[in-house]
Write a protein that holds these residues in place. Structure first.
Motif, PDB file in Angstrom:
ATOM      1  N   LYS A 254       0.796  -1.249  -0.121  1.00  0.00           N
ATOM      2  CA  LYS A 254       0.016  -0.118  -0.018  1.00  0.00           C
ATOM      3  C   LYS A 254       0.922   1.334  -0.050  1.00  0.00           C
ATOM      4  O   LYS A 254       1.968   1.264   0.595  1.00  0.00           O
TER       5      LYS A 254
ATOM      6  N   GLN B 263      -4.726  -1.525  -6.992  1.00  0.00           N
ATOM      7  CA  GLN B 263      -5.736  -1.793  -6.436  1.00  0.00           C
ATOM      8  C   GLN B 263      -6.803  -2.468  -7.232  1.00  0.00           C
ATOM      9  O   GLN B 263      -6.787  -2.358  -8.500  1.00  0.00           O
TER      10      GLN B 263
ATOM     11  N   GLU C 125     -10.500  -3.697  -8.157  1.00  0.00           N
ATOM     12  CA  GLU C 125     -11.861  -3.461  -8.014  1.00  0.00           C
ATOM     13  C   GLU C 125     -12.874  -4.042  -9.272  1.00  0.00           C
ATOM     14  O   GLU C 125     -12.261  -4.284 -10.302  1.00  0.00           O
TER      15      GLU C 125
ATOM     16  N   LYS D  87      -8.375   8.478  -9.246  1.00  0.00           N
ATOM     17  CA  LYS D  87      -7.635   7.815  -8.130  1.00  0.00           C
ATOM     18  C   LYS D  87      -6.239   8.825  -8.028  1.00  0.00           C
ATOM     19  O   LYS D  87      -5.518   8.586  -7.155  1.00  0.00           O
TER      20      LYS D  87
END
Length: 85
Positions: free
Chosen positions: A3, A62, A64, A84
């Motif tokens: 992250k 990420q 999704e 983003k």
């Protein structure tokens, strides 16, 4: 990829000279997993040290769900890329 740690990015940038350049970008890749469409959103921050001494790269991925119905019109995915940033 881990992250993105914004405090780490800010600390690194604050230690650089005014000649350092910073580039920010986002891209996505669509894929099907078990019949369901997903998109990986890749966010990258590149710190080009003094504009000429190599760089340090920060980023994250990420995954999704992708709700775009038409592959040739990725409106939802492109808006997510902009969001983003």
């Amino acid at each position: 990829m881990k992250k993105l740690n914004l405090d780490e990015v800010k600390q690194f940038i604050s230690e650089q000279s005014p000649e350092t350049k910073i580039y920010i970008g986002c891209d996505s890749e669509r894929m099907r997993i078990n019949g369901v469409w997903y998109a990986d959103y890749i966010l990258a921050i590149v710190v080009h040290i003094d504009g000429k001494h190599g760089c340090k790269l920060f980023g994250e991925v990420q995954r999704e769900r992708d709700y775009d119905q038409k592959v040739n019109r990725p409106r939802y995915r492109l808006m997510n890329e902009v969001y983003k940033l």
